[in-house]
Design a protein around this motif. Sequence first.
Motif, mmCIF file in Angstrom:
data_model
loop_
_atom_site.group_PDB
_atom_site.id
_atom_site.type_symbol
_atom_site.label_atom_id
_atom_site.label_comp_id
_atom_site.label_asym_id
_atom_site.label_seq_id
_atom_site.Cartn_x
_atom_site.Cartn_y
_atom_site.Cartn_z
ATOM 1 N N GLY A 23 0.794 -1.222 0.000
ATOM 2 C CA GLY A 23 0.000 0.000 0.000
ATOM 3 C C GLY A 23 0.827 1.272 0.000
ATOM 4 O O GLY A 23 0.354 2.322 -0.425
ATOM 5 N N THR A 24 2.059 1.194 0.484
ATOM 6 C CA THR A 24 2.896 2.396 0.522
ATOM 7 C C THR A 24 3.687 2.609 -0.757
ATOM 8 O O THR A 24 4.310 3.658 -0.912
ATOM 9 C CB THR A 24 3.865 2.334 1.712
ATOM 10 N N GLN A 25 3.670 1.664 -1.662
ATOM 11 C CA GLN A 25 4.431 1.827 -2.906
ATOM 12 C C GLN A 25 3.908 2.992 -3.744
ATOM 13 O O GLN A 25 4.697 3.726 -4.340
ATOM 14 C CB GLN A 25 4.397 0.537 -3.729
ATOM 15 N N THR A 26 2.614 3.159 -3.788
ATOM 16 C CA THR A 26 2.043 4.249 -4.570
ATOM 17 C C THR A 26 2.489 5.595 -4.021
ATOM 18 O O THR A 26 2.869 6.493 -4.780
ATOM 19 C CB THR A 26 0.507 4.161 -4.552
ATOM 20 N N ASP A 27 2.491 5.734 -2.716
ATOM 21 C CA ASP A 27 2.930 6.975 -2.088
ATOM 22 C C ASP A 27 4.397 7.270 -2.414
ATOM 23 O O ASP A 27 4.756 8.391 -2.747
ATOM 24 C CB ASP A 27 2.717 6.885 -0.577
ATOM 25 N N ARG A 28 5.223 6.254 -2.344
ATOM 26 C CA ARG A 28 6.645 6.444 -2.658
ATOM 27 C C ARG A 28 6.843 6.831 -4.121
ATOM 28 O O ARG A 28 7.673 7.671 -4.445
ATOM 29 C CB ARG A 28 7.427 5.168 -2.345
ATOM 30 N N ARG A 29 6.086 6.226 -4.990
ATOM 31 C CA ARG A 29 6.199 6.562 -6.419
ATOM 32 C C ARG A 29 5.780 7.999 -6.688
ATOM 33 O O ARG A 29 6.406 8.701 -7.480
ATOM 34 C CB ARG A 29 5.353 5.610 -7.249
ATOM 35 N N LEU A 30 4.716 8.437 -6.036
ATOM 36 C CA LEU A 30 4.264 9.814 -6.232
ATOM 37 C C LEU A 30 5.299 10.812 -5.725
ATOM 38 O O LEU A 30 5.549 11.845 -6.361
ATOM 39 C CB LEU A 30 2.924 10.034 -5.528
#
Length: 87
Positions: free
Chosen positions: A41-48
């Motif tokens: 779930g935190t991968q999207t935040d890191r990518r952004l």
Amino acid sequence: MVFAGWGMIRYLATTNTLLQLAVDEGYRGRMMGLHAVMFLGTQTDRRLRARRVAQQFGARRAALVSASTALAAAAWLAFRPPAPGTP
């Protein structure tokens, strides 16, 4: 890329095994669900965040920030004091 993929698979397998062995049987499913949410779930935040840094400062600096963050986390894990009660 082969080594990065191998490292990721090894990390995931090791983490899943350690979590399942460390958690009581009654909480195992909940813990694995929480682990999946926190990891995936935190991968999207890191990518952004990486995208935002790349847009403002360029891809080279974004890669440098990402690598520096990963190295700092690895150094902290390697040199942190052991938790109380651990050998």
